[in-house]
Design a protein around this motif. Structure first.
Motif, PDB file in Angstrom:
ATOM      1  N   THR A 142      45.023  45.906  50.351  1.00 47.95           N
ATOM      2  CA  THR A 142      45.112  45.013  49.037  1.00 47.95           C
ATOM      3  C   THR A 142      43.856  45.407  48.284  1.00 47.95           C
ATOM      4  OG1 THR A 142      46.105  43.171  50.272  1.00 47.95           O
ATOM      5  CG2 THR A 142      44.806  42.693  48.131  1.00 47.95           C
ATOM      6  N   SER A 143      42.808  45.636  48.749  1.00 47.17           N
ATOM      7  CA  SER A 143      41.643  46.135  47.892  1.00 47.17           C
ATOM      8  C   SER A 143      41.763  47.188  47.153  1.00 47.17           C
ATOM      9  CB  SER A 143      40.243  46.314  48.905  1.00 47.17           C
ATOM     10  OG  SER A 143      39.067  46.506  48.196  1.00 47.17           O
ATOM     11  N   LEU A 144      42.442  48.229  47.897  1.00 44.79           N
ATOM     12  CA  LEU A 144      42.799  49.391  47.167  1.00 44.79           C
ATOM     13  C   LEU A 144      43.550  49.407  46.249  1.00 44.79           C
ATOM     14  CD1 LEU A 144      43.839  52.961  48.943  1.00 44.79           C
ATOM     15  CD2 LEU A 144      45.003  52.126  46.873  1.00 44.79           C
ATOM     16  N   LEU A 162      38.343  40.749  38.167  1.00 42.74           N
ATOM     17  CA  LEU A 162      38.974  39.877  39.311  1.00 42.74           C
ATOM     18  C   LEU A 162      38.753  38.323  38.889  1.00 42.74           C
ATOM     19  CD1 LEU A 162      36.923  41.845  42.238  1.00 42.74           C
ATOM     20  CD2 LEU A 162      39.564  41.808  41.638  1.00 42.74           C
ATOM     21  N   MET A 163      37.633  38.210  38.190  1.00 45.51           N
ATOM     22  CA  MET A 163      37.359  36.670  37.952  1.00 45.51           C
ATOM     23  C   MET A 163      38.078  36.145  36.704  1.00 45.51           C
ATOM     24  SD  MET A 163      33.291  36.321  39.498  1.00 45.51           S
ATOM     25  CE  MET A 163      33.333  34.425  39.258  1.00 45.51           C
ATOM     26  N   ALA A 164      37.892  36.904  35.649  1.00 53.03           N
ATOM     27  CA  ALA A 164      38.443  36.499  34.462  1.00 53.03           C
ATOM     28  C   ALA A 164      40.074  36.889  34.330  1.00 53.03           C
ATOM     29  CB  ALA A 164      37.644  37.190  33.196  1.00 53.03           C
ATOM     30  N   THR A 165      40.286  37.944  34.735  1.00 48.19           N
ATOM     31  CA  THR A 165      41.881  38.118  34.661  1.00 48.19           C
ATOM     32  C   THR A 165      42.766  37.800  35.715  1.00 48.19           C
ATOM     33  OG1 THR A 165      41.208  40.257  33.394  1.00 48.19           O
ATOM     34  CG2 THR A 165      43.524  40.344  34.177  1.00 48.19           C
ATOM     35  N   ARG A 166      42.213  37.988  37.018  1.00 43.58           N
ATOM     36  CA  ARG A 166      43.082  37.447  38.201  1.00 43.58           C
ATOM     37  C   ARG A 166      42.686  36.454  38.722  1.00 43.58           C
ATOM     38  NH1 ARG A 166      46.090  40.913  40.839  1.00 43.58           N
ATOM     39  NH2 ARG A 166      45.594  39.779  42.683  1.00 43.58           N
ATOM     40  N   HIS A 167      41.701  35.566  37.983  1.00 47.80           N
ATOM     41  CA  HIS A 167      41.402  34.117  38.380  1.00 47.80           C
ATOM     42  C   HIS A 167      40.907  34.193  39.914  1.00 47.80           C
ATOM     43  CE1 HIS A 167      42.572  33.371  34.320  1.00 47.80           C
ATOM     44  NE2 HIS A 167      43.691  33.988  34.543  1.00 47.80           N
ATOM     45  N   ASN A 168      40.312  35.149  40.413  1.00 39.92           N
ATOM     46  CA  ASN A 168      39.581  35.075  41.808  1.00 39.92           C
ATOM     47  C   ASN A 168      38.351  34.209  41.410  1.00 39.92           C
ATOM     48  OD1 ASN A 168      40.736  38.241  42.335  1.00 39.92           O
ATOM     49  ND2 ASN A 168      41.683  36.375  43.421  1.00 39.92           N
ATOM     50  N   ASN A 169      38.106  33.503  42.823  1.00 39.93           N
ATOM     51  CA  ASN A 169      36.558  32.945  42.590  1.00 39.93           C
ATOM     52  C   ASN A 169      35.595  33.763  42.991  1.00 39.93           C
ATOM     53  OD1 ASN A 169      36.635  33.274  45.441  1.00 39.93           O
ATOM     54  ND2 ASN A 169      37.626  31.177  45.851  1.00 39.93           N
ATOM     55  N   ASN A 170      34.366  33.458  42.994  1.00 39.03           N
ATOM     56  CA  ASN A 170      33.102  34.409  43.330  1.00 39.03           C
ATOM     57  C   ASN A 170      33.253  34.882  44.538  1.00 39.03           C
ATOM     58  OD1 ASN A 170      30.146  35.256  42.477  1.00 39.03           O
ATOM     59  ND2 ASN A 170      30.078  34.162  44.467  1.00 39.03           N
ATOM     60  N   ASN A 171      33.404  34.111  45.472  1.00 31.04           N
ATOM     61  CA  ASN A 171      33.597  34.580  46.771  1.00 31.04           C
ATOM     62  C   ASN A 171      34.535  35.951  47.051  1.00 31.04           C
ATOM     63  OD1 ASN A 171      31.266  33.027  47.168  1.00 31.04           O
ATOM     64  ND2 ASN A 171      32.370  31.989  48.713  1.00 31.04           N
ATOM     65  N   THR A 172      35.647  35.359  46.620  1.00 33.27           N
ATOM     66  CA  THR A 172      36.761  36.379  46.656  1.00 33.27           C
ATOM     67  C   THR A 172      36.404  37.770  45.952  1.00 33.27           C
ATOM     68  OG1 THR A 172      38.399  34.847  46.936  1.00 33.27           O
ATOM     69  CG2 THR A 172      39.519  36.770  46.255  1.00 33.27           C
ATOM     70  N   ALA A 173      35.847  37.685  44.788  1.00 30.91           N
ATOM     71  CA  ALA A 173      35.552  38.815  43.979  1.00 30.91           C
ATOM     72  C   ALA A 173      34.612  39.633  44.868  1.00 30.91           C
ATOM     73  CB  ALA A 173      35.018  38.556  42.605  1.00 30.91           C
ATOM     74  N   LEU A 206      25.175  40.627  44.622  1.00 29.88           N
ATOM     75  CA  LEU A 206      26.106  39.988  45.172  1.00 29.88           C
ATOM     76  C   LEU A 206      25.853  38.875  45.868  1.00 29.88           C
ATOM     77  CD1 LEU A 206      28.458  43.139  45.868  1.00 29.88           C
ATOM     78  CD2 LEU A 206      28.629  41.663  43.851  1.00 29.88           C
ATOM     79  N   LYS A 207      26.219  37.766  45.609  1.00 27.48           N
ATOM     80  CA  LYS A 207      26.113  36.437  46.469  1.00 27.48           C
ATOM     81  C   LYS A 207      27.071  35.507  46.547  1.00 27.48           C
ATOM     82  CE  LYS A 207      21.106  36.041  45.184  1.00 27.48           C
ATOM     83  NZ  LYS A 207      20.038  35.099  44.803  1.00 27.48           N
ATOM     84  N   THR A 208      27.319  35.240  47.940  1.00 29.16           N
ATOM     85  CA  THR A 208      28.541  34.322  48.027  1.00 29.16           C
ATOM     86  C   THR A 208      27.814  33.055  48.227  1.00 29.16           C
ATOM     87  OG1 THR A 208      28.116  34.383  50.415  1.00 29.16           O
ATOM     88  CG2 THR A 208      29.674  35.894  49.756  1.00 29.16           C
ATOM     89  N   GLU A 209      29.069  32.065  47.644  1.00 28.06           N
ATOM     90  CA  GLU A 209      28.538  30.660  47.680  1.00 28.06           C
ATOM     91  C   GLU A 209      29.064  29.976  48.647  1.00 28.06           C
ATOM     92  OE1 GLU A 209      30.404  29.821  43.985  1.00 28.06           O
ATOM     93  OE2 GLU A 209      29.021  31.042  42.598  1.00 28.06           O
ATOM     94  N   MET A 210      28.360  28.868  49.084  1.00 29.06           N
ATOM     95  CA  MET A 210      28.768  27.936  50.083  1.00 29.06           C
ATOM     96  C   MET A 210      29.888  27.148  49.631  1.00 29.06           C
ATOM     97  SD  MET A 210      27.236  28.457  52.825  1.00 29.06           S
ATOM     98  CE  MET A 210      27.675  27.217  53.978  1.00 29.06           C
ATOM     99  N   VAL A 211      30.885  27.116  50.279  1.00 26.49           N
ATOM    100  CA  VAL A 211      32.133  26.385  49.854  1.00 26.49           C
ATOM    101  C   VAL A 211      32.738  25.365  51.022  1.00 26.49           C
ATOM    102  CG1 VAL A 211      34.731  26.724  49.300  1.00 26.49           C
ATOM    103  CG2 VAL A 211      33.105  28.309  48.381  1.00 26.49           C
TER     104      VAL A 211
END
Length: 399
Positions: free
Chosen positions: A137-139, A172-183, A213-218
């Motif tokens: 998927t990442s590729l 990833l965040m603006a076009t695919r609408h992934n959240n920060n952690n997914t990006a 790169l920082k992940t947010e606590m969710v």
């Protein structure tokens, strides 16, 4: 001892009347020679010095080049000796020739495909299927980004930089609408392949290291005891919804992840001192989890004991995608305003079923199959009920 000699061939002049300058390397009486790519008027060459007359700017530049070449050839000789390899005149010159040969440009996606093919061959041996799928998927996502942003099928690893990766994060965040952690997850996946390029000396360092790169606590959420009861008491007229609800509840009462409940068989159930236990190595970490089977979970196992034995599995577990889709439907029917997912069940076990009932975090960690308590703390919440009970004791001190 290596000997280096520069010379010209006066009888083989070039069309402009100059003579090519050659270098001859001799080691243990064996010689090898090559052209230096420089040429000079024969009258300017000083054979005794192996240099040209230092009377013009061009000749000074040629002498400087020859000085540097001689130094480099001596340095290459020392490198070969340090490597413990056999020194020869031919090997010294071959090394020099290779210094000036540009390395082939390898694309990051080509490297990623090679990596994924190796993963695929190890699935079921030392690699989980989910790991392989995640990198596939990442590729595909980075390929789509290159087409979208640069109209490119691939990009050379040495052309990857922080700016491009930042644009990928924005995509990833603006076009695919992934959240920060997914990006961040997708960029770190790509970073693993960039590290492969570093290890192969295709590039000096990874640009991912220069990104912040920082992940947010969710807060994934959990079901309260009231919501668990409401879900358990609900009667469904549709078999598929009832089965999904039952599997979800079983995970709530055992803490099993989706992949572990999907593979649960009778071999994972043992009886000790009259109590049934789940003894199973977690698929993700291979850490053993030890879970006493509570009565509600036992009732669910009994419910399907005579009707479901597909491939030795104990419960009718659908694909994770279908499970999560049906759980959303179930949440609407039962009027639970939460995003029900298979992973929320694991959080519910850690919070409502165990910690809220004063089970120590150390024991919860063992049941969840965590390798350390810090992983368990991610699931732990301070419940209002726990705060109230403890503050009642404090209140007695002020009566």
């Amino acid at each position: 001892m290596v000997s280096i000699l520069f010379f010209i061939k006066r009888k083989k002049l070039l069309k402009d009347g100059t003579a090519s300058i050659f270098v001859r390397v001799t080691f243990n009486r064996l010689s090898s020679e090559m052209t230096t790519g420089k040429s000079v008027m024969p009258s300017h060459w000083i054979a005794a010095k192996g240099r040209v007359r230092n009377n013009t700017l061009i000749n000074k530049q040629i002498n400087s080049f020859l000085d540097q070449l001689e130094y480099t050839l001596h340095d290459l000789t020392l490198q070969i000796q340090k490597e413990g390899k056999q020194v020869s005149a031919k090997e010294i010159l071959d090394r020099y020739k290779n210094l000036n040969v540009p390395k082939p440009q390898i694309g990051i996606l080509a490297l990623y495909k090679e990596h994924n093919q190796e993963l695929k061959e190890l699935v079921g041996i030392s690699v989980a299927l989910g790991t392989y799928k995640r990198h596939e998927t990442s590729l595909k996502l980075f390929h789509k980004f290159l087409l979208h942003k640069y109209q490119m099928e691939d990009v050379a690893v040495n052309e990857l930089n922080v700016e491009m990766l930042q644009k990928y994060q924005h995509y990833l965040m603006a076009t695919r609408h992934n959240n920060n952690n997914t990006a961040v997850k997708y960029i770190r996946n790509l970073g693993k392949i960039i590290n492969v390029a570093v290890s192969r000396k295709l590039i000096q360092s990874s640009p991912v290291e220069d990104m912040k790169l920082k992940t947010e606590m969710v807060d994934k959420g959990f079901l309260t005891k009231t919501e668990l009861t409401k879900l358990s008491d609900k009667e469904f007229g549709v078999a598929r919804l009832e089965q999904v609800r039952d599997v979800f509840l079983f995970c709530c009462y055992t803490g099993l992840s989706y992949v572990d409940v999907h593979s649960l068989t009778a071999n994972d159930i043992v009886e000790e001192n009259g109590r049934l236990w789940i003894r199973k190595a977690r698929h993700k970490t291979n850490v053993m989890c030890h879970i006493p089977i509570l009565k509600p979970a036992k009732n669910i196992l009994d419910k399907y004991s005579s009707s479901y034995h597909k491939d030795g599995k104990l419960l009718p577990v659908l694909s994770n995608q279908k499970m999560n889709a049906y759980l959303k439907e179930i949440a609407a029917i039962v009027n639970i305003n939460k995003d029900l997912t298979t992973h929320l069940a694991r959080h519910t076990f850690a919070t409502t079923v165990t910690l809220a009932n004063h089970v120590s975090i150390e024991n919860v960690s063992k049941m969840l199959g965590h390798s350390n308590i810090r992983m368990t703390q991610h699931y732990a919440r301070i419940l209002d009920a726990s705060i109230e009970n403890e503050m009642l004791n404090v209140e007695k001190c002020y009566e």
